[in-house]
Motif scaffolding. Sequence first.
Motif, PDB file in Angstrom:
ATOM      1  N   VAL A 189     -28.645 -15.729  11.288  1.00  0.00           N
ATOM      2  CA  VAL A 189     -29.536 -14.603  11.002  1.00  0.00           C
ATOM      3  C   VAL A 189     -28.711 -13.385  10.583  1.00  0.00           C
ATOM      4  CG1 VAL A 189     -31.230 -13.000  11.979  1.00  0.00           C
ATOM      5  CG2 VAL A 189     -31.371 -15.436  12.516  1.00  0.00           C
ATOM      6  N   GLU A 190     -27.624 -13.123  11.291  1.00  0.00           N
ATOM      7  CA  GLU A 190     -26.748 -11.996  10.940  1.00  0.00           C
ATOM      8  C   GLU A 190     -26.157 -12.158   9.546  1.00  0.00           C
ATOM      9  OE1 GLU A 190     -24.341  -9.543  14.253  1.00  0.00           O
ATOM     10  OE2 GLU A 190     -23.765 -11.629  14.035  1.00  0.00           O
ATOM     11  N   TYR A 250     -30.363  -0.787  20.617  1.00  0.00           N
ATOM     12  CA  TYR A 250     -29.064  -1.082  21.190  1.00  0.00           C
ATOM     13  C   TYR A 250     -28.193  -1.663  20.083  1.00  0.00           C
ATOM     14  CZ  TYR A 250     -31.517  -0.498  25.581  1.00  0.00           C
ATOM     15  OH  TYR A 250     -32.275   0.021  26.604  1.00  0.00           O
ATOM     16  N   SER A 251     -27.072  -1.031  19.837  1.00  0.00           N
ATOM     17  CA  SER A 251     -26.204  -1.527  18.774  1.00  0.00           C
ATOM     18  C   SER A 251     -24.835  -1.889  19.289  1.00  0.00           C
ATOM     19  CB  SER A 251     -26.066  -0.490  17.671  1.00  0.00           C
ATOM     20  OG  SER A 251     -25.650   0.738  18.183  1.00  0.00           O
ATOM     21  N   ILE A 304     -28.510  -9.875   2.346  1.00  0.00           N
ATOM     22  CA  ILE A 304     -29.617  -9.183   1.665  1.00  0.00           C
ATOM     23  C   ILE A 304     -29.629  -7.680   1.987  1.00  0.00           C
ATOM     24  CG2 ILE A 304     -31.087 -11.189   1.346  1.00  0.00           C
ATOM     25  CD1 ILE A 304     -32.680 -10.409   3.805  1.00  0.00           C
ATOM     26  N   GLY A 305     -28.552  -7.207   2.610  1.00  0.00           N
ATOM     27  CA  GLY A 305     -28.428  -5.776   2.863  1.00  0.00           C
ATOM     28  C   GLY A 305     -29.268  -5.263   4.005  1.00  0.00           C
ATOM     29  N   CYS A 306     -29.423  -6.082   5.054  1.00  0.00           N
ATOM     30  CA  CYS A 306     -30.197  -5.684   6.223  1.00  0.00           C
ATOM     31  C   CYS A 306     -29.328  -5.775   7.473  1.00  0.00           C
ATOM     32  CB  CYS A 306     -31.413  -6.598   6.406  1.00  0.00           C
ATOM     33  SG  CYS A 306     -32.658  -6.426   5.131  1.00  0.00           S
ATOM     34  N   ASP A 307     -29.813  -5.164   8.551  1.00  0.00           N
ATOM     35  CA  ASP A 307     -29.159  -5.237   9.849  1.00  0.00           C
ATOM     36  C   ASP A 307     -30.064  -5.960  10.833  1.00  0.00           C
ATOM     37  OD1 ASP A 307     -26.853  -3.697   9.163  1.00  0.00           O
ATOM     38  OD2 ASP A 307     -28.072  -1.881   9.326  1.00  0.00           O
ATOM     39  N   VAL A 308     -29.461  -6.574  11.820  1.00  0.00           N
ATOM     40  CA  VAL A 308     -30.199  -7.185  12.924  1.00  0.00           C
ATOM     41  C   VAL A 308     -30.034  -6.235  14.107  1.00  0.00           C
ATOM     42  CG1 VAL A 308     -30.386  -9.183  14.444  1.00  0.00           C
ATOM     43  CG2 VAL A 308     -29.690  -9.494  12.068  1.00  0.00           C
TER      44      VAL A 308
END
Length: 70
Positions: free
Chosen positions: A47-48, A69-70, A54-58
């Motif tokens: 998933v990560e 929470y990062s 595609i230029g997204c964050d999980v």
Amino acid sequence: MGVSKKIKMALIDKEVSQKELAERLGYKGKNTIYNMLKRDNMTYATVEQWADAIGCDVVLQDRLTKKIYS
């Protein structure tokens, strides 16, 4: 909502096809993407990797406070 549905929504929003995602990830064909989305049982690492492609964050977000929470 399952992760596959969220990935599909992101692909649509970013106008990226499953075939293009497969190419970005170095997969042989779009069937790999299609099959993994259909099963909806990807690892967190997958998933990560896809999100990054595609230029997204999980993110992990508290449901009540909306704290991320990062």
